[in-house]
Write a protein that holds these residues in place. Structure first.
Motif, short mmCIF file in Angstrom:
data_model
loop_
_atom_site.label_atom_id
_atom_site.label_comp_id
_atom_site.label_asym_id
_atom_site.label_seq_id
_atom_site.Cartn_x
_atom_site.Cartn_y
_atom_site.Cartn_z
N GLU A 112 -1.61 1.24 -5.67
CA GLU A 112 -1.76 1.07 -7.10
C GLU A 112 -3.15 1.53 -7.55
O GLU A 112 -4.13 1.36 -6.82
CB GLU A 112 -1.58 -0.40 -7.51
N SER A 113 -3.22 2.07 -8.75
CA SER A 113 -4.50 2.49 -9.31
C SER A 113 -4.42 2.44 -10.82
O SER A 113 -3.34 2.31 -11.40
CB SER A 113 -4.87 3.90 -8.83
N GLY A 114 -5.57 2.56 -11.47
CA GLY A 114 -5.63 2.65 -12.91
C GLY A 114 -6.10 1.40 -13.62
O GLY A 114 -6.29 1.42 -14.84
N GLY A 115 -6.30 0.31 -12.89
CA GLY A 115 -6.78 -0.90 -13.51
C GLY A 115 -8.24 -0.80 -13.89
O GLY A 115 -8.93 0.17 -13.58
N SER A 119 -0.80 3.48 -12.20
CA SER A 119 0.01 4.36 -11.38
C SER A 119 0.25 3.71 -10.03
O SER A 119 -0.59 2.98 -9.52
CB SER A 119 -0.69 5.71 -11.17
N CYS A 120 1.39 3.99 -9.46
CA CYS A 120 1.75 3.51 -8.14
C CYS A 120 2.35 4.67 -7.37
O CYS A 120 3.43 5.16 -7.72
CB CYS A 120 2.75 2.36 -8.24
N GLU A 121 1.63 5.11 -6.34
CA GLU A 121 2.11 6.20 -5.52
C GLU A 121 2.71 5.65 -4.24
O GLU A 121 2.10 4.82 -3.56
CB GLU A 121 0.99 7.18 -5.19
N ALA A 122 3.90 6.11 -3.90
CA ALA A 122 4.60 5.66 -2.71
C ALA A 122 4.63 6.74 -1.66
O ALA A 122 4.65 7.93 -1.96
CB ALA A 122 6.02 5.24 -3.06
N SER A 123 4.63 6.32 -0.41
CA SER A 123 4.77 7.24 0.70
C SER A 123 5.58 6.58 1.80
O SER A 123 5.70 5.35 1.85
CB SER A 123 3.40 7.68 1.24
N GLY A 124 6.12 7.39 2.69
CA GLY A 124 6.79 6.87 3.86
C GLY A 124 8.29 6.71 3.75
O GLY A 124 8.93 6.30 4.72
N SER A 125 8.86 7.03 2.59
CA SER A 125 10.28 6.87 2.40
C SER A 125 10.74 7.79 1.28
O SER A 125 9.92 8.44 0.62
CB SER A 125 10.63 5.41 2.08
N ALA A 135 -4.79 -9.98 -14.85
CA ALA A 135 -4.12 -10.30 -13.59
C ALA A 135 -4.32 -9.15 -12.62
O ALA A 135 -4.81 -8.08 -13.00
CB ALA A 135 -2.62 -10.53 -13.81
N VAL A 136 -3.92 -9.37 -11.39
CA VAL A 136 -3.78 -8.28 -10.44
C VAL A 136 -2.35 -7.76 -10.57
O VAL A 136 -1.39 -8.53 -10.50
CB VAL A 136 -4.05 -8.72 -9.00
N TYR A 137 -2.22 -6.47 -10.74
CA TYR A 137 -0.92 -5.84 -10.93
C TYR A 137 -0.49 -5.13 -9.66
O TYR A 137 -1.27 -4.38 -9.06
CB TYR A 137 -0.97 -4.85 -12.10
N TYR A 138 0.75 -5.35 -9.28
CA TYR A 138 1.32 -4.78 -8.07
C TYR A 138 2.59 -4.02 -8.41
O TYR A 138 3.31 -4.38 -9.35
CB TYR A 138 1.71 -5.86 -7.07
N CYS A 139 2.90 -3.01 -7.62
CA CYS A 139 4.22 -2.42 -7.68
C CYS A 139 4.95 -2.72 -6.39
O CYS A 139 4.35 -2.97 -5.35
CB CYS A 139 4.17 -0.91 -7.94
N GLY A 166 -2.78 -4.08 -4.86
CA GLY A 166 -2.75 -4.26 -6.30
C GLY A 166 -3.96 -3.63 -6.97
O GLY A 166 -4.87 -3.11 -6.33
N THR A 167 -3.97 -3.70 -8.29
CA THR A 167 -5.09 -3.20 -9.07
C THR A 167 -5.42 -4.23 -10.15
O THR A 167 -4.53 -4.75 -10.82
CB THR A 167 -4.79 -1.80 -9.67
N GLN A 168 -6.70 -4.54 -10.28
CA GLN A 168 -7.14 -5.58 -11.20
C GLN A 168 -7.19 -5.07 -12.63
O GLN A 168 -7.79 -4.02 -12.91
CB GLN A 168 -8.53 -6.09 -10.80
N VAL A 169 -6.57 -5.82 -13.53
CA VAL A 169 -6.66 -5.56 -14.96
C VAL A 169 -7.34 -6.76 -15.60
O VAL A 169 -6.88 -7.89 -15.47
CB VAL A 169 -5.27 -5.34 -15.58
N THR A 170 -8.44 -6.51 -16.29
CA THR A 170 -9.16 -7.56 -16.99
C THR A 170 -9.28 -7.19 -18.45
O THR A 170 -9.80 -6.13 -18.79
CB THR A 170 -10.56 -7.75 -16.39
#
Length: 115
Positions: A6-9, A21-27, A91-95, A108-112
Motif C-alpha cells: 500500500e502507498s499514498g497515505g 494505491s495497492c500493488e499486488a504481486s505473486g498471483s 487510520a491505517v489503511y490496508y488492502c 498498510g499506509t497511514q492516513v492522518t
C-alpha cells in the motif's frame, strides 16, 4: 502467494483528498475480489470499500459518496480515491482480498486527517 504493498497515505487537512494505491504481486490479480480496510487505534478493523469479481462495489455508510474504489488489472493495482476527508477517517489503511486472507495483510499506509 500474493503480496500487497500500500502507498499514498499521509497527512491531509479536513476536506482534502488522497489517492491510495495497492500493488499486488505473486498471483493473478484479476481473480480476486478486493477491498480496502482501515483500523484506528483501539478500534476494530473495518471494510470501507470493496470491488468484486462480479464488478459490484461496496462502500461503508461512513464513506459513501466520498470514497471511490477502482482497479487496473493490467497493472495489478487497486486504488482508493478519498475526497472530503474527515478527522474520523484517520487510520491505517490496508488492502486485501474480499473476504480477506490472513496471510495477505501488508503493512498498510497511514492516513492522518488533521488541521
Amino acid at each position: 502467494q500474493v503480496q500487497f504493498v500500500e502507498s499514498g497515505g499521509g497527512l491531509v487537512q479536513p476536506g482534502g483528498s488522497l489517492r491510495l494505491s495497492c500493488e499486488a504481486s505473486g498471483s493473478i490479480f484479476s481473480i480476486y475480489a478486493m477491498g480496502w480496510y482501515r483500523q484506528a487505534p483501539g478500534k476494530q478493523r473495518e471494510l470501507v470499500a470493496g470491488t468484486s469479481s462480479g464488478d459490484n462495489t461496496y462502500y461503508a455508510d461512513s464513506v459513501k459518496g466520498r470514497f471511490t474504489i477502482s482497479r487496473d488489472n493490467a497493472k495489478n493495482t487497486v486504488y482508493l480515491q478519498m475526497n472530503s476527508l474527515k478527522p474520523e477517517d484517520t487510520a491505517v489503511y490496508y488492502c486485501n482480498a474480499r473476504p480477506p486472507r490472513i496471510n495477505f495483510w501488508g503493512r498498510g499506509t497511514q492516513v492522518t486527517v488533521s488541521s
